[in-house]
Design a protein around this motif. Structure first.
Motif, mmCIF file in Angstrom:
data_model
loop_
_atom_site.group_PDB
_atom_site.id
_atom_site.type_symbol
_atom_site.label_atom_id
_atom_site.label_comp_id
_atom_site.label_asym_id
_atom_site.label_seq_id
_atom_site.Cartn_x
_atom_site.Cartn_y
_atom_site.Cartn_z
ATOM 1 N N TYR A 397 43.285 50.122 -22.819
ATOM 2 C CA TYR A 397 42.976 48.730 -22.469
ATOM 3 C C TYR A 397 44.048 47.777 -22.986
ATOM 4 N N LYS A 456 51.604 49.985 -18.929
ATOM 5 C CA LYS A 456 51.269 48.754 -18.203
ATOM 6 C C LYS A 456 50.277 49.056 -17.086
ATOM 7 N N ARG A 457 50.537 50.145 -16.377
ATOM 8 C CA ARG A 457 49.668 50.533 -15.265
ATOM 9 C C ARG A 457 48.250 50.815 -15.766
ATOM 10 N N LYS A 459 46.876 49.767 -18.509
ATOM 11 C CA LYS A 459 46.273 48.550 -19.044
ATOM 12 C C LYS A 459 45.570 47.796 -17.913
ATOM 13 N N TYR A 460 46.245 47.712 -16.777
ATOM 14 C CA TYR A 460 45.676 47.036 -15.608
ATOM 15 C C TYR A 460 44.407 47.753 -15.148
ATOM 16 N N ARG A 463 41.486 47.382 -17.495
ATOM 17 C CA ARG A 463 40.902 46.035 -17.442
ATOM 18 C C ARG A 463 40.009 45.842 -16.225
ATOM 19 N N ILE A 464 40.500 46.247 -15.045
ATOM 20 C CA ILE A 464 39.640 46.025 -13.868
ATOM 21 C C ILE A 464 38.404 46.917 -13.948
#
Ligand SMILES: *[C@@H]1O[C@H](CO)[C@@H](O)[C@H](O)[C@H]1NC(C)=O
Ligand SMILES: *[C@@H]1O[C@H](CO)[C@@H](O)[C@H](O)[C@H]1NC(C)=O
Ligand SMILES: *[C@@H]1O[C@H](CO)[C@@H](O)[C@H](O)[C@H]1NC(C)=O
Ligand SMILES: *[C@@H]1O[C@H](CO)[C@@H](O)[C@H](O)[C@H]1NC(C)=O
Length: 549
Positions: A397, A456-457, A459-460, A463-464
């Motif tokens: 996350y 980064k990928r 993390k996105y 989050r969603i």
């Protein structure tokens, strides 16, 4: 020129737009209200502890906010329940620990044989726990059960025997919805069988499961004897044995697979808020640009030898300027789980006690740390973890790459997923820790471009997907709603999300009988063809023979 033209056109444009506006239909709001009938919900977990309870309680919080009463039934007392206002708590007895039990050797591999002890424990207390769950359910007029799916048979059995809907909750997809192309290091196999040899797939599909069934057999029989004695019917044949299975995981981390509507991926489940950094930690992390955070969860610890190697790696990583700071939350590791001195690779000797007493300017030792806040800080660049599900979700996350040292249980599988599926981690082996290996892995994780991109990928994605806990609450409310009609005991209860294959049985569901018939037809035809060929060749050779004669 162009500008002038535009200015000339402007009034016409405004006129046109106004026209459109005037002509637009006046919309009335869609009614999004859902009926929330207040109900009583029981959350049950025998093992308890933060990793098992927190995600369930984060979903329960949403249900409390929607007006339901939630009662928690678990071993020991869950202290952070103060984070969950409105939660009623009943204890199942003393907290379950493996530490006091001498037979559980945490330094050995904890695979399915390690789970045996858990099985032994749960079988021994089955009767008592069943009565406790039943009593709590009657006392609080429970309408629906949310049961931790691991080692928690009484919870599920009471729900099924009182004819109440039951939600199974776990982070471990393989328990609820096993797929033939997936396995787990817990079963002695890789997470994916996609690229394994036929021999390996044979071993993982047939031999390992048989061996596990053999090892667990005696306990399963004892449990079914106890159930018979107590006249408890266990739901058999139906998989999963719950009305709805909620899996706290998410694609991207979990290997992708298809699931039935009553098996829902709803993770990563995270809280709305987390405790902030203490002023001390905040100062330390703000004062360092490349911080490594170390924590092995609330239950795990390793050998003195491994602790020494880990600490030595940190001192050398700082000396070599790979990182500039370390935060280590010791938790279960005590300060005398280290040797008094460490010999560095360059020959110098270092005293450990001053480091453990925070006299080293770049190493911060603490008993506990507010983990999420530490990972959330931009200066925290790497998480050295045991790979527990909760830690893993928090790391994904916050987009923090991981160096994983799995101890057992689901951690080996999580570690493989983090490396292969998420692509943000490297693994260490607790039986073969090596200082140089740790240093080169830390260096790689901090500098590799793929790791950065994948962090980064993920993390996105994390989050969603973290919004799906609301979907979990919605589905639970739907069950309450559809069972609130009293006649839900009918076979039709939740028929809308139970796929036919759970009723058809393995052979029919996979059309194996059809293929069987096809095989019989093919063999019969081949047989007839052979006979025919034989007949023709015979008669023609007979003809030849007769000609020669
Ligand atoms: C929930 O708890 C409150 C307070 O104890 C009680 O008044 C209410 O009736 C309970 N709701 C249900 C559905 O039993
Ligand atoms: C799993 O896969 C790795 C390579 O990805 C391989 O080295 C290993 O032998 C496989 N099997 C097991 C049981 O780990
Ligand atoms: C198996 O191999 C294929 C082709 O090389 C690759 O695309 C796939 O990702 C591999 N699967 C796993 C689980 O490693
Ligand atoms: C996480 O970081 C964001 C900013 O990056 C901050 O707004 C938030 O308060 C932080 N949360 C915690 C729990 O540290």
């Amino acid at each position: 020129m162009i500008n002038k033209n535009l200015i000339f056109l402007l009034p016409i444009l405004v006129l046109l737009l106004n026209q459109v506006h005037v002509n637009a239909v006046d919309y009335v709001p869609r009614n999004i209200d859902i009926e929330h009938l207040s109900k009583n919900i029981l959350v049950g977990s025998y093992i308890g502890g933060r990793s098992h309870l927190k995600p369930m309680l984060d979903v329960a919080t949403i249900l409390i906010e929607r007006g339901h009463n939630v009662t928690l039934l678990t071993s020991g007392k869950y202290e952070p329940s103060s984070e969950y206002p409105g939660l009623k708590q009943i204890t199942l007895g003393p907290i379950v620990t493996f530490k006091n039990n001498k037979r559980m050797n945490i330094h050995k591999d904890i695979d399915y044989r390690g789970l045996l002890q858990l099985m032994e424990l749960t079988t021994a207390v089955y009767k008592i726990n069943y009565e406790k769950f039943k009593h709590a359910a009657k006392e609080n007029n429970i309408d629906l059960f949310i049961c931790d799916a691991l080692a928690n048979e009484p919870c599920i059995d009471v729900a099924n025997n009182l004819n109440k809907p039951v939600v199974g909750f776990t982070t471990y997809m393989q328990i609820m919805d096993p797929k033939p192309y997936k396995s787990d290091p817990l079963m002695g196999c890789n997470i994916s069988l996609e690229n394994e040899s036929l021999f390996e797939r044979f071993r993982c599909t047939l031999i390992q499961p048989l061996q596990i069934a053999y090892v667990f057999g005696p306990f399963a029989r004892r449990l079914s004897d106890i159930r018979d004695q107590m006249n408890i019917k266990s739901v058999s044949g139906k998989e999963p044995k719950v009305s709805l299975a909620l899996i706290d995981t998410f694609f991207g981390f979990e290997l992708p697979q298809s699931s039935a509507p009553n098996v829902q991926e709803i993770g990563p489940v995270l809280s709305e808020g987390y405790p902030p950094l203490t002023p001390e930690l905040s100062d330390f992390i703000n004062g360092h640009k490349r911080v490594l955070y170390v924590a092995f969860g609330t239950r795990f610890y390793t050998t003195i030898e491994n602790n020494n190697k880990i600490l030595q790696s940190f001192v050398e990583a700082i000396n070599n300027k790979i990182i500039d700071g370390v935060v280590w939350a010791l938790v279960e590791t005590s300060k005398d789980n280290f040797s008094p001195t460490l010999g560095l690779t360059d020959g110098t000797q270092v005293q450990t006690l001053p480091i453990l007493n925070n006299e080293h300017p770049h190493i911060h030792i603490t008993k506990f740390a507010p983990q999420f806040a530490v990972l959330n800080h931009t200066n925290t660049k790497l998480f050295f973890s045991h790979g527990g599900a909760g830690s893993t979700h928090e790391s994904l996350y916050t987009g923090t790459p991981m160096l994983v040292l799995p101890f057992g249980g689901d951690q080996m599988g999580n570690a493989q997923k983090l490396k292969k599926s998420a692509g943000i981690a490297l693994l260490l082996n607790k039986h073969a820790l090596d200082v140089n290996d740790i240093l080169s892995k830390i260096d790689f994780l901090l500098n590799d471009e793929h790791i950065k991109k994948n962090s980064k990928r993920m993390k996105y994605l994390a989050r969603i997907n973290s919004n799906r806990k609301y979907k979990a609450a919605d589905l639970i409310e739907y069950m309450l709603y559809s069972s609130g009609l009293d006649e839900y005991l009918d076979d039709d209860f939740l028929k809308e999300w139970i796929p036919a294959e759970s009723r058809m049985g393995f052979i029919k569901a996979n059309n194996l009988d059809v293929y069987g018939v096809l095989l019989i037809i093919i063999f019969t035809l081949i047989g007839i063809a052979f006979k025919l060929i034989k007949y023709i060749t015979n008669s023609s050779s007979d003809g030849k023979k007769s000609k020669q004669e």
